[in-house]
Design a protein around this motif. Structure first.
Motif, PDB file in Angstrom:
ATOM      1  N   ASN A  43       0.876  -1.161  -0.119  1.00 55.64           N
ATOM      2  CA  ASN A  43       0.132  -0.046  -0.087  1.00 55.64           C
ATOM      3  C   ASN A  43       0.873   1.119  -0.021  1.00 55.64           C
ATOM      4  OD1 ASN A  43       1.026  -0.642   2.488  1.00 55.64           O
ATOM      5  ND2 ASN A  43      -0.641   0.324   3.548  1.00 55.64           N
ATOM      6  N   LEU A  44       1.710   1.514  -0.756  1.00 62.26           N
ATOM      7  CA  LEU A  44       2.860   2.506  -0.907  1.00 62.26           C
ATOM      8  C   LEU A  44       2.163   3.933  -1.101  1.00 62.26           C
ATOM      9  CD1 LEU A  44       5.803   3.449  -0.651  1.00 62.26           C
ATOM     10  CD2 LEU A  44       6.070   2.911  -3.004  1.00 62.26           C
ATOM     11  N   PRO A  45       1.179   3.815  -2.188  1.00 61.28           N
ATOM     12  CA  PRO A  45       0.618   5.219  -2.330  1.00 61.28           C
ATOM     13  C   PRO A  45      -0.208   5.749  -1.078  1.00 61.28           C
ATOM     14  CG  PRO A  45       0.299   3.905  -4.133  1.00 61.28           C
ATOM     15  CD  PRO A  45       0.778   2.912  -3.164  1.00 61.28           C
ATOM     16  N   GLU A  46      -0.750   4.625  -0.380  1.00 60.00           N
ATOM     17  CA  GLU A  46      -1.688   5.102   0.941  1.00 60.00           C
ATOM     18  C   GLU A  46      -0.753   5.369   1.814  1.00 60.00           C
ATOM     19  OE1 GLU A  46      -4.146   2.932   4.331  1.00 60.00           O
ATOM     20  OE2 GLU A  46      -4.208   1.978   2.372  1.00 60.00           O
TER      21      GLU A  46
ATOM     22  N   LYS B 122       1.077  13.921  -0.219  1.00 59.27           N
ATOM     23  CA  LYS B 122       0.429  14.747   0.542  1.00 59.27           C
ATOM     24  C   LYS B 122       0.546  16.347   0.048  1.00 59.27           C
ATOM     25  CE  LYS B 122       0.570  15.200   4.989  1.00 59.27           C
ATOM     26  NZ  LYS B 122       0.384  14.938   6.633  1.00 59.27           N
TER      27      LYS B 122
ATOM     28  N   CYS C 257       2.389   6.874   1.343  1.00 63.27           N
ATOM     29  CA  CYS C 257       2.788   8.200   1.112  1.00 63.27           C
ATOM     30  C   CYS C 257       1.965   9.288   1.285  1.00 63.27           C
ATOM     31  CB  CYS C 257       3.231   8.214  -0.812  1.00 63.27           C
ATOM     32  SG  CYS C 257       4.859   7.831  -1.119  1.00 63.27           S
ATOM     33  N   ARG C 258       0.644   9.229   1.106  1.00 67.78           N
ATOM     34  CA  ARG C 258      -0.261  10.310   1.387  1.00 67.78           C
ATOM     35  C   ARG C 258      -0.433  10.634   2.769  1.00 67.78           C
ATOM     36  NH1 ARG C 258      -2.691   7.828  -3.260  1.00 67.78           N
ATOM     37  NH2 ARG C 258      -3.961   6.321  -2.063  1.00 67.78           N
TER      38      ARG C 258
ATOM     39  N   TYR D 227       0.157  12.162  -7.094  1.00 73.18           N
ATOM     40  CA  TYR D 227      -0.923  11.716  -6.650  1.00 73.18           C
ATOM     41  C   TYR D 227      -0.630  10.975  -5.474  1.00 73.18           C
ATOM     42  CZ  TYR D 227      -0.473   6.583  -7.920  1.00 73.18           C
ATOM     43  OH  TYR D 227       0.142   5.265  -7.873  1.00 73.18           O
ATOM     44  N   MET D 228       0.635  10.473  -5.268  1.00 67.35           N
ATOM     45  CA  MET D 228       0.702   9.868  -4.054  1.00 67.35           C
ATOM     46  C   MET D 228       1.389  10.646  -2.623  1.00 67.35           C
ATOM     47  SD  MET D 228       3.205   6.897  -5.955  1.00 67.35           S
ATOM     48  CE  MET D 228       3.912   6.077  -4.596  1.00 67.35           C
TER      49      MET D 228
ATOM     50  N   VAL E 273       7.870   7.532  -7.037  1.00 70.58           N
ATOM     51  CA  VAL E 273       6.843   8.404  -6.238  1.00 70.58           C
ATOM     52  C   VAL E 273       6.222   9.371  -7.200  1.00 70.58           C
ATOM     53  CG1 VAL E 273       6.505  10.128  -4.358  1.00 70.58           C
ATOM     54  CG2 VAL E 273       8.199   8.261  -4.206  1.00 70.58           C
ATOM     55  N   LYS E 274       4.950   9.383  -7.324  1.00 67.90           N
ATOM     56  CA  LYS E 274       4.449  10.158  -8.312  1.00 67.90           C
ATOM     57  C   LYS E 274       3.376  11.250  -7.521  1.00 67.90           C
ATOM     58  CE  LYS E 274       4.164   7.153 -12.229  1.00 67.90           C
ATOM     59  NZ  LYS E 274       5.293   6.189 -11.486  1.00 67.90           N
TER      60      LYS E 274
END
Length: 282
Positions: free
Chosen positions: A191-194, A218, A196-197, A215-216, A212-213
């Protein structure tokens, strides 16, 4: 929001002015020995940059270049010789080593008092216990960047992407020591994007281009890009996609971000070693 790009190169040059003064105040120039085994092109570039930094800071650079086929016993003997030399303050064995040479054995053979790379198990143990000792140069450089950018990790959610002994693990410990709440992610994190956010500070050190893009990330997060990836075109990029600049508050570029600070911290460790050895602790 457009991120403030923080120049590690500028900070490193500012540090060098102080380092040069301290080096020249000692009874003799601090000395850094760099051992290079083989002819890896990237390693040669790194060593050349370290030599140039030594020249700018009045640190004596001792270069030992050994052919690829050099035996493990010969490399260990060279390290032993440098350990015994009272004129040598720091020893760095450039990684990676050829496959027939056990890197862990070579690093463990370095005198911890001269382990300016901060990779020895004694150095790692000191970091874990919060005791004085040499810290690995890249994460130490990241901490200097945060300090110079007036970013206090205390109370913040920090995400470290990568779990290497060179960057990821010591980075997490340093952020934890600075009172951040730290999460480590890696190649098997689902769950890397989660994650990151949720992070106020993201340190990307996975070695994967554009991992790391935007949308990921905060809005307003601090993003430190440790990655160094060379594309087929030859262009050098980090682990953080360029569009993250539209989400982050502070971001480090690649090149010119963390890389110069890694070398600056190597010089810092060498001078501190010399100051301790010559009775002028900084």
């Amino acid at each position: 929001m457009t991120a403030r790009l923080f120049s590690g190169k500028a900070l490193a040059l500012a540090m060098e002015s102080d380092q040069k003064v301290r080096a020249e105040a000692l009874p003799r120039n601090p000395a850094l020995a760099v051992v290079l085994v083989g002819d890896d092109p990237a390693s040669r570039v790194y060593v050349r940059n370290k030599v140039r930094a030594c020249e700018r800071t009045s640190v004596r650079s001792i270069e030992i270049t050994l052919p690829y086929e050099t035996t493990e016993e010969t490399v260990l003997a060279e390290v032993a010789r440098l350990n015994a030399d009272p004129e040598v303050d720091g020893i760095l064995v450039q990684l990676p080593l050829p496959e027939h040479v056990d890197a862990s054995k070579v690093v463990s053979a370095i005198d911890p008092a001269k382990d300016v790379d901060g990779f020895h198990t004694t150095s790692a143990g000191s970091l874990l216990q919060g005791l004085p000792g040499f810290r690995p140069c890249t994460p130490a450089g990241v901490m200097e960047i945060l300090k110079a950018a007036e970013i206090d990790p205390a109370g913040k959610q920090a995400l470290v992407i990568g779990r290497s002994m060179i960057v990821g693990k010591p980075m997490a410990l340093m952020l934890l020591d600075a009172d951040a709440t730290v999460t480590i992610a890696h190649s098997r994190t689902p769950n890397l994007p989660e994650l990151c956010r949720q992070a106020d500070i993201v340190v990307a050190a996975a070695g994967k281009a554009d991992l790391v893009k935007a949308y990921m990330v905060k809005e307003g997060a601090v993003v430190i890009d440790v990655g160094t990836n060379r594309l087929p075109s030859g262009r050098l990029v980090g682990d953080v996609a360029p569009d993250v600049v539209d989400r982050a508050s502070v971001m480090t570029p690649v090149p010119g971000g963390v890389g110069p600070m890694t070398i600056a911290m190597l010089i810092e460790n060498t001078i501190r070693s010399a100051e301790g050895r010559l009775g002028k602790a900084h």
